[in-house]
Design a protein around this motif. Structure first.
Motif, PDB file in Angstrom:
ATOM      1  N   PRO A 116      38.891  17.137  40.723  1.00 19.57           N
ATOM      2  CA  PRO A 116      37.565  17.399  40.146  1.00 19.57           C
ATOM      3  C   PRO A 116      36.990  18.714  40.672  1.00 19.57           C
ATOM      4  O   PRO A 116      37.167  19.047  41.843  1.00 19.57           O
ATOM      5  CB  PRO A 116      36.705  16.223  40.644  1.00 19.57           C
ATOM      6  CG  PRO A 116      37.664  15.211  41.163  1.00 19.57           C
ATOM      7  CD  PRO A 116      38.873  15.962  41.600  1.00 19.57           C
ATOM      8  N   ASP A 117      36.297  19.445  39.811  1.00 19.18           N
ATOM      9  CA  ASP A 117      35.695  20.737  40.194  1.00 19.18           C
ATOM     10  C   ASP A 117      34.393  20.897  39.413  1.00 19.18           C
ATOM     11  O   ASP A 117      34.452  21.203  38.232  1.00 19.18           O
ATOM     12  CB  ASP A 117      36.683  21.866  39.872  1.00 19.18           C
ATOM     13  CG  ASP A 117      36.163  23.218  40.325  1.00 19.18           C
ATOM     14  OD1 ASP A 117      35.190  23.248  41.093  1.00 19.18           O
ATOM     15  OD2 ASP A 117      36.746  24.241  39.900  1.00 19.18           O
ATOM     16  N   PRO A 118      33.232  20.645  39.993  1.00 21.57           N
ATOM     17  CA  PRO A 118      32.997  20.312  41.391  1.00 21.57           C
ATOM     18  C   PRO A 118      33.335  18.853  41.683  1.00 21.57           C
ATOM     19  O   PRO A 118      33.576  18.080  40.762  1.00 21.57           O
ATOM     20  CB  PRO A 118      31.479  20.530  41.518  1.00 21.57           C
ATOM     21  CG  PRO A 118      30.950  20.160  40.162  1.00 21.57           C
ATOM     22  CD  PRO A 118      31.996  20.659  39.198  1.00 21.57           C
ATOM     23  N   GLU A 119      33.303  18.502  42.967  1.00 20.33           N
ATOM     24  CA  GLU A 119      33.471  17.103  43.368  1.00 20.33           C
ATOM     25  C   GLU A 119      32.318  16.280  42.786  1.00 20.33           C
ATOM     26  O   GLU A 119      31.205  16.795  42.616  1.00 20.33           O
ATOM     27  CB  GLU A 119      33.420  16.993  44.904  1.00 20.33           C
ATOM     28  CG  GLU A 119      34.637  17.540  45.609  1.00 20.33           C
ATOM     29  CD  GLU A 119      35.873  16.659  45.408  1.00 20.33           C
ATOM     30  OE1 GLU A 119      35.703  15.454  45.127  1.00 20.33           O
ATOM     31  OE2 GLU A 119      36.992  17.189  45.517  1.00 20.33           O
ATOM     32  N   PRO A 120      32.549  14.997  42.507  1.00 20.58           N
ATOM     33  CA  PRO A 120      31.467  14.167  41.954  1.00 20.58           C
ATOM     34  C   PRO A 120      30.167  14.227  42.765  1.00 20.58           C
ATOM     35  O   PRO A 120      29.077  14.265  42.192  1.00 20.58           O
ATOM     36  CB  PRO A 120      32.071  12.760  41.970  1.00 20.58           C
ATOM     37  CG  PRO A 120      33.541  12.996  41.804  1.00 20.58           C
ATOM     38  CD  PRO A 120      33.827  14.269  42.539  1.00 20.58           C
ATOM     39  N   ALA A 121      30.271  14.288  44.103  1.00 15.83           N
ATOM     40  CA  ALA A 121      29.046  14.310  44.924  1.00 15.83           C
ATOM     41  C   ALA A 121      28.237  15.577  44.653  1.00 15.83           C
ATOM     42  O   ALA A 121      26.990  15.548  44.626  1.00 15.83           O
ATOM     43  CB  ALA A 121      29.401  14.226  46.404  1.00 15.83           C
ATOM     44  N   ALA A 122      28.931  16.684  44.423  1.00 11.75           N
ATOM     45  CA  ALA A 122      28.224  17.942  44.144  1.00 11.75           C
ATOM     46  C   ALA A 122      27.570  17.879  42.762  1.00 11.75           C
ATOM     47  O   ALA A 122      26.460  18.410  42.564  1.00 11.75           O
ATOM     48  CB  ALA A 122      29.199  19.116  44.224  1.00 11.75           C
ATOM     49  N   TYR A 123      28.237  17.223  41.812  1.00 15.99           N
ATOM     50  CA  TYR A 123      27.629  17.070  40.479  1.00 15.99           C
ATOM     51  C   TYR A 123      26.363  16.214  40.592  1.00 15.99           C
ATOM     52  O   TYR A 123      25.316  16.554  40.019  1.00 15.99           O
ATOM     53  CB  TYR A 123      28.633  16.436  39.511  1.00 15.99           C
ATOM     54  CG  TYR A 123      28.073  16.283  38.112  1.00 15.99           C
ATOM     55  CD1 TYR A 123      27.994  17.372  37.248  1.00 15.99           C
ATOM     56  CD2 TYR A 123      27.604  15.049  37.665  1.00 15.99           C
ATOM     57  CE1 TYR A 123      27.465  17.231  35.964  1.00 15.99           C
ATOM     58  CE2 TYR A 123      27.078  14.901  36.381  1.00 15.99           C
ATOM     59  CZ  TYR A 123      27.015  15.999  35.535  1.00 15.99           C
ATOM     60  OH  TYR A 123      26.488  15.865  34.267  1.00 15.99           O
TER      61      TYR A 123
END
Ligand SMILES: C=C(O[C@H]1C=CC=C(C(=O)O)[C@@H]1O)C(=O)O
Length: 388
Positions: A116-123
């Motif tokens: 994933p790009d970004p990581e789910p936490a960053a989204y």
């Protein structure tokens, strides 16, 4: 996070009435392929013509100049920011029947590594940031996207990817080159605009729910979507913006008061089919597309502020994702879908994109799940069974 995918499940056996998709004949990575519910277009640029790469605003005049004989089309892609395009000019476009259900049950699907790009936490953090802005300023909606990077264990071909996308209710199936060595491929539900003579049509979509394999749950989700205040609000912003942008071009515009629920193979969407009659028949499909794009289905409301928020909060450039894919002919007729449920393929790499409309009442976890559900349009076609 890196996830290795489980082995593919077998496809269903062919049903009576299925026939192979008409792609094997003369479809190369340079071919623009656009499959709609009523027809398929295969367009290769003429040998002496380089593709048009201008901003959307310059295309109506340039395409009118370039299409100097009846039967010619300009077909391809326009970026989300409307600054770039890649339209092939073809004097021998091939029109055929719609692409049919996938016809493949012996393919060797690649193994994938997915990041994933970004990581789910960053989204999730970006969604919360957007909601802070909505709570404290004039921003009402912004569509935030994320991406998945997929790496296959062998080079990918457009033909094999495309062969798995058609399904009875996938609306716009497409593949088109973005550069010499990369292509955008996808299956979008959303028509930005079509123009046939004086008739104009658009079907804005916003407000979504993941479909279920359990028919009872599936129906319940469709019903819940139809009565969800948050989704109806998100949808209304798109319909109002689309109707406002089209009204000056039309002597008559029919805008239904309530949205309907439309199924794709993986998602339910609120959608409003709007039709109109052009006041000035010289307005071509690209002129209408330029007036409409980007709608709040892919950008937000107000538009300029939403664009700034997207630039600030999305770490990956959208490029052609959430731009336009379509064609226009020498008469100015054409159709332009939003380039959604798609990915850029190059060699062994594929980057998928998916976004969700963020409004005041959004639940960040639900928006993340919605983007995962939207990825599954392509992931399922690739026989990847994972939830990211
Ligand atoms: C931005 C996307 O979908 C748009 C189209 C339909 C429904 C949408 C939604 O409910 O958020 C989005 O506006 C995407 O698929 O990446």
């Amino acid at each position: 996070m890196t996830v290795s995918t489980p082995p593919p499940i077998p496809m269903r056996a062919p049903l009576p009435g299925d026939v192979p998709v008409p792609l094997p004949n003369g479809c190369t990575p340079a071919t623009v392929v656009i499959g709609t519910p009523t027809h398929t277009l295969l367009a290769d640029g003429d040998d002496e013509q380089t593709p048009l790469t201008s901003p959307l605003t310059a295309l109506p005049d340039q395409v009118a100049d370039a299409l100097h004989q009846p039967g010619m089309v300009a077909a391809g892609l326009i970026t989300f920011d409307a600054e770039h395009s890649r339209l092939a000019l073809s004097s021998t476009p091939r029109w055929s029947a719609p692409l049919l259900a996938p016809y493949c049950f012996r393919c060797r699907h690649p193994s994938w590594t997915i990041t994933p790009d970004p990581e789910p936490a960053a989204y999730l953090a970006a969604v919360r940031r957007a909601q802070d802005m909505i709570a404290t300023g004039p921003l009402r909606k912004v569509v935030l996207a994320r991406s998945l990077r997929l790496e296959a264990d062998r080079p990918l071909t457009i033909k094999e990817l495309l062969a798995h996308l058609p399904s009875p209710n996938a609306r716009y199936i497409y593949a088109a080159p973005t550069s010499e060595d990369a292509s955008l491929i996808g299956a979008s539900p959303e028509l930005l605009v079509s123009r046939h003579g004086r008739m104009v049509a658009t079907t804005p979509m916003a407000g979504s729910a993941r479909r279920s394999f359990d028919p009872t749950v599936d129906q319940a989700r469709a019903l819940a979507l139809q009565t969800s205040g948050k989704d109806l609000h998100e949808h209304r912003l798109v319909v109002d913006a689309v109707a406002q942008a089209l009204a000056p071009f039309c002597e008559h515009l029919y805008v239904p008061t309530r949205p309907q629920v439309t199924a794709t193979p993986t998602m339910w969407h609120l959608s409003t089919p709007i039709t109109g009659r052009l006041r000035d028949p010289s307005a071509c499909s690209l002129t209408l597309a330029a007036a409409l794009h980007p709608t709040p289905a892919v950008c937000g409301s107000p538009e300029s502020l939403a664009r700034e928020v997207i630039d600030a909060l999305e770490p990956v450039d959208r490029g052609f994702y959430a731009g336009l894919v379509g064609w226009q002919d020498a008469a100015g007729d054409g159709e332009w879908a939003l380039a959604l449920r798609c990915g850029v393929v190059s060699g062994t790499s594929l980057r998928l994109y998916a976004g969700a409309g963020i409004v005041a009442d959004s639940d960040p976890e639900a928006e993340l799940a919605e983007t995962s559900a939207k990825f599954s349009t392509l992931l399922r076609a690739l026989r990847v069974h994972t939830d990211l």
